[in-house]
Design an enzyme around this catalytic site. Structure first.
Site, short mmCIF file in Angstrom:
data_model
loop_
_atom_site.label_atom_id
_atom_site.label_comp_id
_atom_site.label_asym_id
_atom_site.label_seq_id
_atom_site.Cartn_x
_atom_site.Cartn_y
_atom_site.Cartn_z
N TYR A 288 12.99 23.28 -43.07
CA TYR A 288 12.00 24.26 -43.64
C TYR A 288 10.38 23.64 -43.67
O TYR A 288 9.69 24.31 -43.31
CB TYR A 288 12.40 24.69 -44.93
CG TYR A 288 11.45 25.57 -45.87
CD1 TYR A 288 11.58 26.85 -45.84
CD2 TYR A 288 10.43 24.93 -46.83
CE1 TYR A 288 10.68 27.80 -46.29
CE2 TYR A 288 9.85 25.81 -47.48
CZ TYR A 288 9.68 26.93 -47.20
OH TYR A 288 8.98 27.73 -48.03
N LEU B 29 7.15 37.26 -53.01
CA LEU B 29 5.86 37.01 -52.78
C LEU B 29 5.22 38.15 -51.81
O LEU B 29 4.15 38.57 -52.01
CB LEU B 29 5.62 35.61 -52.20
CG LEU B 29 4.35 35.20 -51.88
CD1 LEU B 29 3.21 35.22 -52.85
CD2 LEU B 29 4.30 34.12 -51.08
N ILE C 108 6.78 28.41 -56.36
CA ILE C 108 6.67 29.70 -56.93
C ILE C 108 7.99 30.21 -57.58
O ILE C 108 9.10 29.74 -56.66
CB ILE C 108 6.29 30.76 -55.84
CG1 ILE C 108 5.15 30.27 -55.15
CG2 ILE C 108 5.73 32.01 -56.60
CD1 ILE C 108 4.71 31.17 -53.70
N LYS D 25 7.15 25.13 -41.76
CA LYS D 25 5.88 25.46 -42.41
C LYS D 25 4.74 24.95 -41.71
O LYS D 25 3.51 25.39 -41.57
CB LYS D 25 5.72 25.36 -43.71
CG LYS D 25 6.90 26.45 -44.47
CD LYS D 25 6.68 27.67 -44.21
CE LYS D 25 7.54 28.58 -44.88
NZ LYS D 25 7.09 30.06 -44.59
N ASP E 152 13.58 43.46 -38.71
CA ASP E 152 14.02 42.05 -38.71
C ASP E 152 12.98 41.39 -37.77
O ASP E 152 12.76 41.99 -36.90
CB ASP E 152 15.38 41.97 -38.58
CG ASP E 152 15.69 40.37 -38.77
OD1 ASP E 152 15.08 39.46 -38.72
OD2 ASP E 152 17.03 40.27 -38.78
#
Length: 302
Positions: free
Chosen positions: A200, A57, A239, A204, A105
């Site tokens: 996770y 992405l 995705i 977000k 990073d």
């Protein structure tokens, strides 16, 4: 003893938007009409940074900016970009923009700050950032360790925060009224059926809230001309990325579950988010800040 320190004894307050209105960054109604097709999307001469830009992405979004004339620096922790990135760079050159790869990073805060400053100083400007670097790990909540939680939050949330603040320092330095786009996820607002990813999803959700707060702090233009930085999120649905394909290997039947959970009956390709990124990083979205653009095939609409 205070656990956290401020550089000043004065309690900070956000700029008053009414006293510091963000004027002058929107194109004049007469500026672009009849002069150039889709001029509000033109990024010619502007400089951008995309984290997580080696593949997937992040690379697709970087390519969208380069295709409209932007000079785009892709950050990733890999030593060098893969073959797909090199092909994208070739295409970008054809369209008048450019892609440049930097091994960086987002967990290396000092290196991140130094690299962003070098890019801004080289061009005497920095116009925008897409923070797309992120990792995922599937595990029941009771099996997570403190170190695992900290590592994921360090990349998915702190990495975004540090990227944004480092970029903002350069935008303030050169008085660039830029734009930032954080890649969040619909997982920041829902729990995904068939997928155990509590940290996770929480990371977000934190990114979405971060965008709102940074937009409040940076959108007004101060008396010295600094500010005017818009901050928004894109929250994609599922995705087809290398990370998601790995999920399908780990959880049999997951792809079928996700495909039937949205109104379009399929998963997204990375290229389907290019238009949204271009919109948010260009003058086309000059009145949009502090918002979260959900693009999920209707997954969260029913």
């Amino acid at each position: 003893m205070a656990e956290f320190n401020r550089k000043s004894d004065t309690v900070p307050k956000p700029p008053e938007s009414r006293e510091n209105p963000t004027v002058g960054i929107a194109p004049s109604p007469s500026e672009n009409i009849g002069q150039k097709r889709l001029a509000d999307f033109d990024l010619d001469g502007k400089v951008f940074i995309v984290t997580g830009g080696a593949r997937g992405l992040g690379l697709s979004l970087a390519e969208a900016l380069a295709e409209t004339g932007g000079k785009v620096y892709c950050f990733d922790r890999e030593p060098k970009a893969d073959e797909g990135w090199n092909e994208a760079a070739r295409r970008a050159d054809k369209f008048g923009g450019s892609l440049h790869y930097k091994q960086q990073d987002v967990q290396d805060t000092e290196g991140l700050d130094r690299t962003i400053a070098e890019i801004a100083d080289k061009h005497q400007r920095l116009d925008g950032v897409i923070a797309a670097a992120g990792v995922q790990h599937l595990s029941p909540a009771q099996e997570w360790t403190r170190d695992e939680v900290n590592r994921m939050m360090d990349i998915n949330y702190t990495g975004v925060m540090m990227t944004a603040t480092s970029a903002a320092r350069q935008m303030f330095k050169y008085k660039i009224h830029g734009s930032m786009c954080f890649i969040a996820s619909m997982s920041g607002t829902i729990a995904n059926k068939g997928l155990l990813s509590p940290v996770y999803n929480s990371s977000k959700a934190a990114v979405i809230q971060l965008a709102r707060n940074l937009a409040m702090e940076w959108s007004p233009i101060r008396k010295d001309g600094t500010g005017g930085i818009r901050v928004n999120c894109i929250s994609p649905g599922h995705i087809l990325t290398p990370m998601v394909l790995k999920n399908f290997e780990e959880v049999p039947g997951l792809r079928e579950t996700w495909e039937k959970e949205n109104m379009m009956g399929r998963l997204a390709e990375t290229t389907e988010f290019k238009g949204a990124a271009l919109f948010l990083l260009s003058n086309a979205s000059s009145f949009m800040t502090g918002n979260n653009l959900v693009i999920d095939g209707g997954h969260t609409a029913w």
